[in-house]
Design a protein around this motif. Structure first.
Motif, mmCIF file in Angstrom:
data_model
loop_
_atom_site.group_PDB
_atom_site.id
_atom_site.type_symbol
_atom_site.label_atom_id
_atom_site.label_comp_id
_atom_site.label_asym_id
_atom_site.label_seq_id
_atom_site.Cartn_x
_atom_site.Cartn_y
_atom_site.Cartn_z
ATOM 1 N N GLN A 5 0.682 -1.335 0.027
ATOM 2 C CA GLN A 5 0.053 0.112 0.030
ATOM 3 C C GLN A 5 0.582 1.124 0.174
ATOM 4 O OE1 GLN A 5 -3.276 0.043 -0.277
ATOM 5 N NE2 GLN A 5 -2.913 -2.237 -0.543
ATOM 6 N N ARG A 6 1.969 1.203 0.472
ATOM 7 C CA ARG A 6 2.889 2.600 0.488
ATOM 8 C C ARG A 6 4.200 1.982 -0.144
ATOM 9 N NH1 ARG A 6 0.675 1.461 5.611
ATOM 10 N NH2 ARG A 6 -0.669 2.703 6.215
ATOM 11 N N ILE A 7 4.497 3.138 -1.155
ATOM 12 C CA ILE A 7 5.846 2.804 -1.773
ATOM 13 C C ILE A 7 6.629 3.924 -1.201
ATOM 14 C CG2 ILE A 7 7.037 3.139 -4.062
ATOM 15 C CD1 ILE A 7 4.175 2.409 -5.204
ATOM 16 N N ILE A 8 7.981 3.517 -0.576
ATOM 17 C CA ILE A 8 8.979 4.314 -0.474
ATOM 18 C C ILE A 8 10.102 4.392 -1.462
ATOM 19 C CG2 ILE A 8 11.038 4.625 1.080
ATOM 20 C CD1 ILE A 8 9.125 3.356 3.417
ATOM 21 N N LEU A 9 10.422 5.590 -2.188
ATOM 22 C CA LEU A 9 11.596 5.758 -2.982
ATOM 23 C C LEU A 9 13.009 6.491 -2.370
ATOM 24 C CD1 LEU A 9 8.753 6.905 -4.859
ATOM 25 C CD2 LEU A 9 10.653 6.222 -6.505
ATOM 26 N N PHE A 10 13.714 5.575 -2.313
ATOM 27 C CA PHE A 10 14.980 5.926 -1.577
ATOM 28 C C PHE A 10 16.146 6.035 -2.474
ATOM 29 C CE2 PHE A 10 14.886 1.762 -1.682
ATOM 30 C CZ PHE A 10 16.473 1.060 -1.394
ATOM 31 N N ASP A 11 17.335 6.675 -2.052
ATOM 32 C CA ASP A 11 18.564 6.683 -2.700
ATOM 33 C C ASP A 11 19.385 5.144 -2.416
ATOM 34 O OD1 ASP A 11 21.331 6.913 -3.686
ATOM 35 O OD2 ASP A 11 21.539 8.992 -2.557
ATOM 36 N N GLY A 12 19.305 4.453 -3.231
ATOM 37 C CA GLY A 12 19.815 3.182 -3.437
ATOM 38 C C GLY A 12 21.176 3.097 -3.124
ATOM 39 N N VAL A 13 22.142 4.054 -3.269
ATOM 40 C CA VAL A 13 23.588 4.039 -2.974
ATOM 41 C C VAL A 13 23.908 4.308 -1.663
ATOM 42 C CG1 VAL A 13 24.290 3.642 -5.343
ATOM 43 C CG2 VAL A 13 24.122 6.139 -4.471
ATOM 44 N N CYS A 14 23.028 5.142 -1.034
ATOM 45 C CA CYS A 14 23.213 6.097 0.219
ATOM 46 C C CYS A 14 23.273 5.115 1.374
ATOM 47 C CB CYS A 14 22.117 7.138 0.445
ATOM 48 S SG CYS A 14 22.055 8.012 1.942
ATOM 49 N N ASN A 15 24.432 5.395 2.179
ATOM 50 C CA ASN A 15 24.331 4.169 3.310
ATOM 51 C C ASN A 15 23.343 4.493 4.370
ATOM 52 O OD1 ASN A 15 26.497 2.357 2.635
ATOM 53 N ND2 ASN A 15 28.058 3.703 3.240
ATOM 54 N N LEU A 16 23.150 6.026 4.616
ATOM 55 C CA LEU A 16 22.369 6.414 5.538
ATOM 56 C C LEU A 16 20.591 5.969 5.085
ATOM 57 C CD1 LEU A 16 21.156 8.095 8.082
ATOM 58 C CD2 LEU A 16 21.047 10.134 6.599
ATOM 59 N N CYS A 17 20.375 6.196 3.825
ATOM 60 C CA CYS A 17 19.146 5.673 3.265
ATOM 61 C C CYS A 17 18.914 4.183 3.504
ATOM 62 C CB CYS A 17 18.983 6.018 2.005
ATOM 63 S SG CYS A 17 19.019 7.736 1.589
ATOM 64 N N ASN A 18 19.972 3.273 3.183
ATOM 65 C CA ASN A 18 19.999 1.963 3.320
ATOM 66 C C ASN A 18 19.722 1.601 4.440
ATOM 67 O OD1 ASN A 18 19.984 0.396 0.495
ATOM 68 N ND2 ASN A 18 21.572 2.167 0.478
ATOM 69 N N SER A 19 20.358 2.354 5.601
ATOM 70 C CA SER A 19 20.292 2.068 7.049
ATOM 71 C C SER A 19 18.714 2.283 7.393
ATOM 72 C CB SER A 19 21.060 2.504 7.922
ATOM 73 O OG SER A 19 22.249 2.235 7.589
ATOM 74 N N ALA A 20 17.981 3.225 7.017
ATOM 75 C CA ALA A 20 17.027 3.789 7.286
ATOM 76 C C ALA A 20 15.860 2.541 6.689
ATOM 77 C CB ALA A 20 16.411 5.120 6.774
ATOM 78 N N VAL A 21 15.995 2.067 5.518
ATOM 79 C CA VAL A 21 15.331 1.092 5.171
ATOM 80 C C VAL A 21 15.368 -0.314 5.986
ATOM 81 C CG1 VAL A 21 15.061 -0.837 3.143
ATOM 82 C CG2 VAL A 21 15.440 1.586 2.698
ATOM 83 N N ASP A 22 16.587 -0.799 6.194
ATOM 84 C CA ASP A 22 16.694 -1.732 7.394
ATOM 85 C C ASP A 22 15.762 -1.622 8.317
ATOM 86 O OD1 ASP A 22 18.355 -3.056 5.548
ATOM 87 O OD2 ASP A 22 20.237 -2.337 6.612
ATOM 88 N N LEU A 23 16.004 -0.190 9.053
ATOM 89 C CA LEU A 23 15.331 -0.106 10.410
ATOM 90 C C LEU A 23 13.659 -0.034 10.117
ATOM 91 C CD1 LEU A 23 15.363 1.597 13.285
ATOM 92 C CD2 LEU A 23 14.384 3.523 11.908
ATOM 93 N N ILE A 24 13.275 0.379 8.802
ATOM 94 C CA ILE A 24 11.701 0.414 8.623
ATOM 95 C C ILE A 24 11.271 -1.064 8.516
ATOM 96 C CG2 ILE A 24 10.044 0.860 6.915
ATOM 97 C CD1 ILE A 24 11.787 3.259 6.146
#
Length: 123
Positions: A5-24
């Motif tokens: 239901q929800r799409i998150i678009l994120f910077d796929g090469v950013c370590n901070l963004c990838n850590s946030a994805v892991d947290l989510i």
């Protein structure tokens, strides 16, 4: 199978963004987030669909065909996480311009502070 239901678009090469994805992924109250790297073909297609710049530099959340960006996206995502992360939604009380300025400051420093991957994360 239930559609995401929800799409998150994120910077796929950013370590901070990838850590946030892991947290989510660990802290989401339910599992209805779909993650799409901005750099991916699918991500670029979604940006075109919403008539956004293809080089956008923000996390985006699409929920019920509504687009959230910058601090609004972060806080809307937090709303769907388990406590104490959901408590961060209290920052909605701060004016959006202040929140977005802080968001942009961190976004502009994220590669310097957290580094970047050599390849894009995909799901």
């Amino acid at each position: 199978m239930k559609q995401k239901q929800r799409i998150i678009l994120f910077d796929g090469v950013c370590n901070l963004c990838n850590s946030a994805v892991d947290l989510i992924l660990k802290k989401a109250q339910d599992n209805d987030f779909k993650f799409v790297a901005l750099q991916s073909e699918e991500g670029q297609g979604i940006l075109k669909k919403f008539d956004l710049q293809l080089q956008i530099d923000s996390v985006l959340l699409i929920q019920n065909n509504k687009l959230f960006s910058e601090s609004d996206a972060v806080l809307e995502i937090c709303k769907h996480l388990k406590a104490p992360w959901s408590w961060l939604t209290a920052f909605k009380l701060i004016p959006k311009s202040w929140r977005d300025n802080l968001y942009r400051f961190v976004a502009n420093k994220r590669y310097k502070w957290f580094g970047k991957r050599s390849s894009c994360r995909s799901f």
